[in-house]
Design a protein around this motif. Structure first.
Motif, PDB file in Angstrom:
ATOM      1  N   SER A  17       0.850  -1.199   0.000  1.00 56.41           N
ATOM      2  CA  SER A  17       0.000   0.000   0.000  1.00 56.41           C
ATOM      3  C   SER A  17       0.881   1.242   0.000  1.00 56.41           C
ATOM      4  CB  SER A  17      -0.899   0.014   1.247  1.00 56.41           C
ATOM      5  OG  SER A  17      -0.092   0.005   2.418  1.00 56.41           O
ATOM      6  N   GLY A  18       0.242   2.389  -0.169  1.00 49.21           N
ATOM      7  CA  GLY A  18       0.864   3.685   0.064  1.00 49.21           C
ATOM      8  C   GLY A  18       2.141   3.961  -0.705  1.00 49.21           C
ATOM      9  N   ILE A  19       3.103   4.526   0.004  1.00 54.13           N
ATOM     10  CA  ILE A  19       4.353   4.971  -0.611  1.00 54.13           C
ATOM     11  C   ILE A  19       5.128   3.784  -1.189  1.00 54.13           C
ATOM     12  CG2 ILE A  19       6.625   5.944  -0.036  1.00 54.13           C
ATOM     13  CD1 ILE A  19       5.121   7.808   1.979  1.00 54.13           C
ATOM     14  N   GLY A  20       5.187   2.679  -0.456  1.00 53.75           N
ATOM     15  CA  GLY A  20       5.930   1.505  -0.923  1.00 53.75           C
ATOM     16  C   GLY A  20       5.376   0.980  -2.235  1.00 53.75           C
ATOM     17  N   LEU A  21       4.052   0.911  -2.327  1.00 52.03           N
ATOM     18  CA  LEU A  21       3.438   0.445  -3.578  1.00 52.03           C
ATOM     19  C   LEU A  21       3.743   1.435  -4.705  1.00 52.03           C
ATOM     20  CD1 LEU A  21       1.716  -1.505  -5.198  1.00 52.03           C
ATOM     21  CD2 LEU A  21      -0.334  -0.379  -4.300  1.00 52.03           C
ATOM     22  N   GLN A  59       5.387 -12.701   1.841  1.00 53.44           N
ATOM     23  CA  GLN A  59       4.801 -12.271   3.117  1.00 53.44           C
ATOM     24  C   GLN A  59       5.916 -12.267   4.164  1.00 53.44           C
ATOM     25  OE1 GLN A  59       1.437 -14.738   3.968  1.00 53.44           O
ATOM     26  NE2 GLN A  59       0.731 -13.432   5.634  1.00 53.44           N
ATOM     27  N   VAL A  60       6.297 -11.094   4.639  1.00 52.01           N
ATOM     28  CA  VAL A  60       7.400 -10.982   5.600  1.00 52.01           C
ATOM     29  C   VAL A  60       7.076  -9.890   6.614  1.00 52.01           C
ATOM     30  CG1 VAL A  60       9.895 -10.643   5.880  1.00 52.01           C
ATOM     31  CG2 VAL A  60       9.013 -11.366   3.655  1.00 52.01           C
ATOM     32  N   ASP A  61       7.130 -10.242   7.893  1.00 49.53           N
ATOM     33  CA  ASP A  61       7.036  -9.244   8.961  1.00 49.53           C
ATOM     34  C   ASP A  61       8.472  -8.831   9.290  1.00 49.53           C
ATOM     35  OD1 ASP A  61       6.938  -7.907  11.408  1.00 49.53           O
ATOM     36  OD2 ASP A  61       5.257  -9.103  12.135  1.00 49.53           O
ATOM     37  N   VAL A  62       8.807  -7.548   9.079  1.00 50.76           N
ATOM     38  CA  VAL A  62      10.206  -7.127   9.252  1.00 50.76           C
ATOM     39  C   VAL A  62      10.670  -7.188  10.707  1.00 50.76           C
ATOM     40  CG1 VAL A  62      10.240  -5.649   7.201  1.00 50.76           C
ATOM     41  CG2 VAL A  62       9.665  -4.641   9.424  1.00 50.76           C
ATOM     42  N   SER A  63       9.722  -7.331  11.624  1.00 49.35           N
ATOM     43  CA  SER A  63      10.133  -7.444  13.026  1.00 49.35           C
ATOM     44  C   SER A  63      10.407  -8.899  13.426  1.00 49.35           C
ATOM     45  CB  SER A  63       9.073  -6.826  13.948  1.00 49.35           C
ATOM     46  OG  SER A  63       7.867  -7.527  13.838  1.00 49.35           O
ATOM     47  N   THR A 154      12.246   7.427  16.253  1.00 50.95           N
ATOM     48  CA  THR A 154      12.634   6.268  15.422  1.00 50.95           C
ATOM     49  C   THR A 154      13.277   6.740  14.123  1.00 50.95           C
ATOM     50  OG1 THR A 154      10.502   6.033  14.217  1.00 50.95           O
ATOM     51  CG2 THR A 154      10.726   4.866  16.332  1.00 50.95           C
ATOM     52  N   LYS A 155      12.720   7.800  13.549  1.00 54.97           N
ATOM     53  CA  LYS A 155      13.247   8.260  12.260  1.00 54.97           C
ATOM     54  C   LYS A 155      14.589   8.985  12.449  1.00 54.97           C
ATOM     55  CE  LYS A 155       9.675   6.739   9.813  1.00 54.97           C
ATOM     56  NZ  LYS A 155       9.767   5.711   8.755  1.00 54.97           N
ATOM     57  N   ALA A 156      14.745   9.689  13.579  1.00 60.88           N
ATOM     58  CA  ALA A 156      16.032  10.322  13.884  1.00 60.88           C
ATOM     59  C   ALA A 156      17.096   9.258  14.155  1.00 60.88           C
ATOM     60  CB  ALA A 156      15.890  11.252  15.091  1.00 60.88           C
ATOM     61  N   GLY A 182       7.506  14.524   3.784  1.00 59.04           N
ATOM     62  CA  GLY A 182       6.556  15.217   4.647  1.00 59.04           C
ATOM     63  C   GLY A 182       5.225  14.500   4.512  1.00 59.04           C
ATOM     64  N   PRO A 183       4.124  15.115   4.953  1.00 63.80           N
ATOM     65  CA  PRO A 183       2.830  14.448   4.831  1.00 63.80           C
ATOM     66  C   PRO A 183       2.507  14.079   3.381  1.00 63.80           C
ATOM     67  CG  PRO A 183       2.612  16.662   5.810  1.00 63.80           C
ATOM     68  CD  PRO A 183       4.048  16.446   5.552  1.00 63.80           C
ATOM     69  N   VAL A 184       2.120  12.825   3.201  1.00 66.35           N
ATOM     70  CA  VAL A 184       1.799  12.305   1.867  1.00 66.35           C
ATOM     71  C   VAL A 184       0.396  11.727   1.930  1.00 66.35           C
ATOM     72  CG1 VAL A 184       2.452  10.639   0.085  1.00 66.35           C
ATOM     73  CG2 VAL A 184       4.225  11.757   1.445  1.00 66.35           C
TER      74      VAL A 184
END
Ligand code: NAD
Length: 248
Positions: A17-21, A59-63, A154-156, A182-184
């Motif tokens: 979904s979203g940005i990744g897609l 299907q992969v959960d990155v955690s 987390t992002k810093a 920024g906001p997308v």
């Protein structure tokens, strides 16, 4: 961008979904073989159907380190290498100081920091000189605003870690950069914002020097540029794609 990505193998995490897609669609249109990952099988199948014939999903959960190990073993045996890694899977919660919960704190750091760390580290043995890694950050790394201290943290953290990682892999010929949107306008952003969502979206537009929020395809094009040979001398950078909102 006219550059071809023919014969490039690209992995994009959190791309159902979203940005990744959006990134997967852009890379696929430019000729790359695109491997998308996410947690929800139905959403992944739907997403991969919007990509070209050279696309597949895992299907992969990155955690989950076991799932990451299995994923990279499958990539090794099926494709042999990764040319482009887009470590995009991430999430955030609004939690003002006084209301921060250990559960949501751990979830954000586990997904955004631990998940990205091991997504990157476990991909490196499959990456040759000339390969590129792009991490999806956020303008929250420098300008989190209220309620976003943990998410911004987390992002810093990613931003600090990349500065060290490029030294750790010195000589490998692999570039690592961060693209911080920024906001997308994604469904996740709308789900993430508190009510009144429309009024908050309008205040985000008002705050931007361009007078609007971003589109997934604009973030995708910036990520594709950073992942390409056109950015061959850009390394260890955090590039902001936010219409200028975090620069004023
Ligand atoms: P999204 O929810 O559509 O995409 C995030 C993806 O990551 C989803 O597919 C989700 O399922 C996946 N994901 C989350 N946790 C995961 C896990 N443990 N394992 C595997 N996949 C997981 O949201 P988006 O807006 O497209 O966000 C993508 C990235 O962009 C995130 O890193 C987010 O922090 C960042 N970002 C988004 C915005 C925005 O306004 N939309 C702004 C700045 C940064």
């Amino acid at each position: 961008m006219t550059q071809s990505f023919q014969n490039k193998i690209a992995v994009i995490t959190g791309a159902s979904s979203g940005i990744g897609l959006g990134i997967a669609q852009e890379l696929s249109a430019l000729g790359a073989t695109v491997i998308i990952t996410g947690r929800n099988k139905n959403k992944l199948e739907l997403a991969v159907s919007t990509l070209g014939p050279n696309a597949c999903q895992f299907q992969v959960d990155v955690s989950n380190l076991t799932e990451l190990n299995t994923f990279y073993e499958q990539i090794r045996s099926r494709f042999g290498r990764i040319d482009i890694l887009i470590a995009n899977a991430g999430m955030g919660e609004i939690e003002p100081l006084g209301q921060i919960t250990p559960e949501k704190f751990d979830l954000q750091f586990t997904t955004n920091v631990r998940g990205i760390t091991f997504t990157v580290q476990k991909a490196l043995p499959l990456m040759k000189p000339g390969s590129s890694i792009v991490i999806t950050g956020s303008t929250a790394s420098i300008n989190p605003g209220e309620g976003l201290s943990v998410y911004g943290g987390t992002k810093a953290a990613l931003r600090a870690m990349v500065r060290s990682w490029i030294l750790d892999i010195k000589g490998a010929g692999i570039r690592i950069n961060i693209l911080s949107p920024g906001p997308v306008d994604t469904q996740s952003l709308r789900d993430f914002l508190p009510e009144p969502v429309d009024a908050i979206l309008q205040s985000l537009r008002d705050r931007s020097p361009l007078g609007r929020i971003g589109r997934t395809e604009e973030i995708a094009k910036a990520v594709v540029f950073l992942s390409s040979d056109a950015a061959a001398y850009i390394n260890g950078a955090e590039i902001f794609a936010d219409g200028g909102a975090s620069q004023i």
